[in-house]
Enzyme design. Structure first.
Site, short mmCIF file in Angstrom:
data_model
loop_
_atom_site.label_atom_id
_atom_site.label_comp_id
_atom_site.label_asym_id
_atom_site.label_seq_id
_atom_site.Cartn_x
_atom_site.Cartn_y
_atom_site.Cartn_z
N GLU A 31 2.66 -0.37 9.18
CA GLU A 31 3.35 -1.46 9.82
C GLU A 31 4.24 -1.16 10.85
O GLU A 31 5.20 -0.40 10.14
CB GLU A 31 3.79 -2.32 8.74
CG GLU A 31 2.89 -2.75 7.53
CD GLU A 31 3.39 -3.75 6.69
OE1 GLU A 31 4.75 -4.04 6.66
OE2 GLU A 31 2.62 -4.04 5.61
N ARG B 276 11.23 -14.07 -5.81
CA ARG B 276 10.35 -14.47 -5.07
C ARG B 276 10.24 -15.91 -4.88
O ARG B 276 9.88 -16.56 -3.52
CB ARG B 276 8.90 -13.81 -5.30
CG ARG B 276 8.91 -12.23 -5.09
CD ARG B 276 7.46 -11.83 -5.61
NE ARG B 276 7.24 -10.54 -4.97
CZ ARG B 276 6.24 -9.55 -5.22
NH1 ARG B 276 5.02 -10.31 -5.71
NH2 ARG B 276 6.32 -8.38 -4.72
N ASP C 123 4.45 -18.46 -8.71
CA ASP C 123 4.71 -17.01 -8.91
C ASP C 123 5.38 -17.28 -10.45
O ASP C 123 5.95 -18.10 -10.74
CB ASP C 123 5.48 -16.66 -7.94
CG ASP C 123 5.20 -15.02 -7.98
OD1 ASP C 123 5.62 -14.23 -8.92
OD2 ASP C 123 4.83 -14.33 -6.81
N HIS D 41 2.05 1.95 -3.30
CA HIS D 41 1.00 2.67 -4.20
C HIS D 41 1.01 4.09 -4.01
O HIS D 41 1.02 4.80 -4.85
CB HIS D 41 -0.27 2.06 -3.89
CG HIS D 41 -0.62 0.51 -4.48
ND1 HIS D 41 -0.57 0.26 -5.97
CD2 HIS D 41 -0.82 -0.58 -3.65
CE1 HIS D 41 -0.78 -0.87 -6.02
NE2 HIS D 41 -0.93 -1.50 -5.08
N THR E 110 0.86 -1.26 -0.07
CA THR E 110 0.32 0.02 0.02
C THR E 110 0.91 1.11 0.12
O THR E 110 0.42 2.33 -0.81
CB THR E 110 -0.88 -0.09 1.25
OG1 THR E 110 -1.79 -1.11 1.09
CG2 THR E 110 -1.96 1.23 1.23
N ILE F 74 -5.50 -8.01 -4.81
CA ILE F 74 -6.47 -7.08 -5.29
C ILE F 74 -6.36 -7.05 -6.75
O ILE F 74 -5.37 -6.80 -7.29
CB ILE F 74 -5.91 -5.59 -4.85
CG1 ILE F 74 -6.16 -5.56 -2.94
CG2 ILE F 74 -6.91 -4.43 -5.26
CD1 ILE F 74 -5.76 -4.40 -2.43
#
Length: 345
Positions: free
Chosen positions: A68, A204, A199, A47, A44, A268
């Site tokens: 966080e 990752r 993925d 973004h 977030t 999302i």
């Protein structure tokens, strides 16, 4: 204590964040002021840094962002009774109204009037953050500050993974970002039989292997059906954890679910996200959207997981001083990092 503090602020409607001196938040009667020791960067926050369409519609400018964190209590309001100055704490980043039907029924995570710390009100990318007493979570002595700082995303993973019974089930996780990996770890620790994570990002995927996920699949090179056959699966997955927000991954998940399978969706989706709803219907799939954490059962369970031996430290790939925040955001924006934790002390 000075009445000013340094903080990362979205002070202009453009790409970036800026370190500025801002007033220390005022403490109301039911509030707790926390001196931040560690902050972690969330997707977030990226973004907001990028100032994308969502951020432009959502974030007021100027705004201290971030949600966080871990720290210690610096001041308590006159009506606060449960906590004391100096106590080590983190905090739930969703502040709920306490008045709507869901809140009054004990389902605060479903509150229609939720305010997000660092989104709708000043956040934790500062030397201090102020939240209601009811949002404060004490941190046991056997849990480090940096692990406590990533409890918010870990809680997303725990909430998602524990949405359905996992004992003896075959679980597919799409998306090997930090939350996806933590969700896979929770599934494995909760008694799942086979846990497969997919993925297309090599970094990752390597991180998932490092943390001990048994079946790690590069969806850009490997066929999931072949992997299922190779590991002895004769039917589809019983539980799906959709963490990617990527339409191809979600469509592949739907294809590979067993009839009657259950999918928890945290990723999302972008605009134009399409799936074959006939497959959902005829396979009789159960889809559940996930947002945040169940308050405060998820917090209880994630603390228990860590105290029970679940080691999350390898998910933190970057540890930096707060003055080097640009390096932290560059690592997050590259897609080649796990969690990035920033030190305020």
């Amino acid at each position: 204590m000075s009445n000013m503090m340094k903080a990362l602020v979205k002070s202009k409607p453009e790409v970036g964040l800026w370190m500025e001196n801002v007033p220390v938040p005022e403490v109301g009667p039911n509030d707790v002021l926390i001196r931040v020791k560690k902050s972690a960067i969330c997707g977030t926050d990226v973004h907001i840094w990028n100032w994308d369409q969502w951020a432009q519609k959502t974030i007021p400018v100027p705004m201290v962002v971030g949600h966080e964190f871990s720290g210690e209590i610096a001041e308590i309001g006159s009506a606060v009774t449960r906590y004391h100055v100096g106590e080590r704490v983190s905090g739930e980043g969703h502040i709920v109204c306490g008045k709507c039907r869901n809140c009054r029924a004990g389902r605060g995570h479903l509150c229609r009037n939720t305010l997000g710390v660092g989104v709708n009100r000043p956040g934790s990318f500062g030397e201090f953050v102020c939240i209601p007493e009811s949002n404060v979570v004490p941190i046991p002595d056997d849990i480090s500050d940096e692990i406590a700082a990533i409890f918010d995303p870990f809680g997303n993973a725990v909430h998602t993974a524990l949405s359905f019974d996992l004992v003896g089930e075959d679980v597919l996780v799409t998306g090997a970002g930090p939350i996806g990996i933590m969700g896979a770890l929770v599934a494995k620790r909760s008694g799942a039989r086979k846990v497969v994570i997919t993925d297309i990002n090599p970094h990752r995927l390597d991180l998932a292997r490092k943390l001990g996920i048994d079946h790690v699949v590069d969806a850009s090179k490997e066929n999931l059906a072949d992997v299922m056959k190779a590991i002895g699966m004769t039917e589809g997955f019983d539980v799906g954890l959709e963490m990617s927000g990527a339409a191809p991954a979600f469509r592949d998940m739907i294809d590979k679910m067993n009839n009657g399978g259950k999918i928890a969706i945290l990723g999302i989706a972008p605009a134009g996200f399409e799936i074959d709803w006939n497959k959902v219907i005829f396979k009789m799939l159960n889809l559940k959207g996930i947002y945040g954490r169940e308050m405060f059962e998820t917090w209880y369970k994630m603390i228990a997981f860590v105290q029970g031996g679940l080691d999350l430290s390898p998910i933190i790939t970057h540890r930096i001083k707060i003055d080097d925040f640009r390096d932290g955001f560059e690592a997050m924006r590259s897609g080649n990092s796990g969690k990035v934790v920033m030190d305020w002390m």
